[in-house]
Scaffold this active site. Sequence first.
Site, PDB file in Angstrom:
ATOM      1  N   GLU A   1      -0.585  -9.527  11.792  1.00 50.14           N
ATOM      2  CA  GLU A   1      -0.336  -9.282  10.940  1.00 50.14           C
ATOM      3  C   GLU A   1       0.756  -8.923  10.002  1.00 50.14           C
ATOM      4  O   GLU A   1       1.167  -9.694   9.160  1.00 50.14           O
ATOM      5  CB  GLU A   1      -1.002  -8.024  10.629  1.00 50.14           C
ATOM      6  CG  GLU A   1      -1.176  -7.419   8.933  1.00 50.14           C
ATOM      7  CD  GLU A   1      -2.096  -6.278   8.491  1.00 50.14           C
ATOM      8  OE1 GLU A   1      -2.335  -6.018   7.555  1.00 50.14           O
ATOM      9  OE2 GLU A   1      -2.629  -5.645   9.619  1.00 50.14           O
TER      10      GLU A   1
ATOM     11  N   ASP B   1       1.131  -0.650  -0.467  1.00 53.31           N
ATOM     12  CA  ASP B   1       0.028   0.211   0.092  1.00 53.31           C
ATOM     13  C   ASP B   1       1.002   1.391  -0.140  1.00 53.31           C
ATOM     14  O   ASP B   1       1.161   2.135  -0.964  1.00 53.31           O
ATOM     15  CB  ASP B   1      -0.578  -0.042   1.131  1.00 53.31           C
ATOM     16  CG  ASP B   1      -2.125  -0.922   1.508  1.00 53.31           C
ATOM     17  OD1 ASP B   1      -1.316  -2.076   0.170  1.00 53.31           O
ATOM     18  OD2 ASP B   1      -2.995  -1.042   1.406  1.00 53.31           O
TER      19      ASP B   1
END
Length: 377
Positions: free
Chosen positions: A269, A75
């Site tokens: 994560e 991202d």
Amino acid sequence: NSSDYRGNESRLVSSPQKAKATLKILFKLASRHYNWFRQTQAGNFIAYLRPDGANREGYRWKGRAPAHTLTSGLDDYPRAEPPHPGELHVDALAWVGAAADALRQTADFLGENSAPYVKQLDEIRHNLDMLHWDPDAAAYCDATIDEAGKFSRVCHLGYVSLLPFILGHVDENHPHLAAVLDTISDPKALLSPYGLRSLSTADENYGKGEDYWRGAIWINLNVLAVLRLRSLNGTSPSVARAHKLALDLRERLVNAVLKSWVDTGFFWEQYDDKTGQGKRSRAFTGWTACIILLMGGVPTNVNGIAKDTATKSASLGSIVFGSVSIILAVVVLLHFRQRLGWLWEGMHDYLGAYRQSLLGTGLGQYRYEEIINLDER
């Protein structure tokens, strides 16, 4: 053909006929998607000058915005600013090359025409070095068009720089292998006590902004790095160095994930490159579960150096579990990620012995009782 797969029995491995029938269906669909991506994400080689000797294999993540390239999956990983329609992204080209290689192997296995994929793969690997290798940075970098209208490279040392190697385009005989290993092993760049950082500490964007892909450790790409380091063959000093790096990196990663799990009862994560603590989404049993691929016994050669167990030949096992798993993993994660609680329990069982040996208390207070929403932040 034989396979080194040691999991549950699979009809796709035990029955070549069923495997071929399945692969024929998937091969047609994967080829269609591959061609669609090459068309829609193609770089512009007409309006903008490129280095002499380059072919037209080059891609960019379309639709990106300043500070974000969501289509790449990385991202907020830093790119050329401002975005330019003439830019080319090294990770996009490396991924297309990985797809071409998988389709080439599958075509050979099925008796289909693999010549187009062979040609495309050769041209992709040529352009990785022609367009994206920056001799000054000694790294693979994105390319863009500067204010003067000239081709230039923009280097942000991190996962993007490693993807040509991780995805198999830099082998044991490649002239840039030593430089790639330097990047991987440099504690001032990517190597932390807990795994490879997503961005070098020397980069001006390290730890800045959202700090998502700007230094944190991601287990999926680290596992791919270990497997790739193991897979190199030969007796050169660089190969021996790669094998030692694989052992070292494996230990750092397993210890980091295990310690965080012992401390919190969850997989995360991503992991902090300074402390090793889990960050962002908890109960992230998606790609963090890839760590289990490194937790079994490490095979060695006669010299005691770790090596990859996967064969380089297009065996039934490697084709089935390479091509099928890549395609189906996307489907599973997109459509069934809310139902992955079973994987959490399985990982608990697998790591329970580790935790019990460390704490002597079994699973303790952190027992799984609910399916965590993987979208939570």
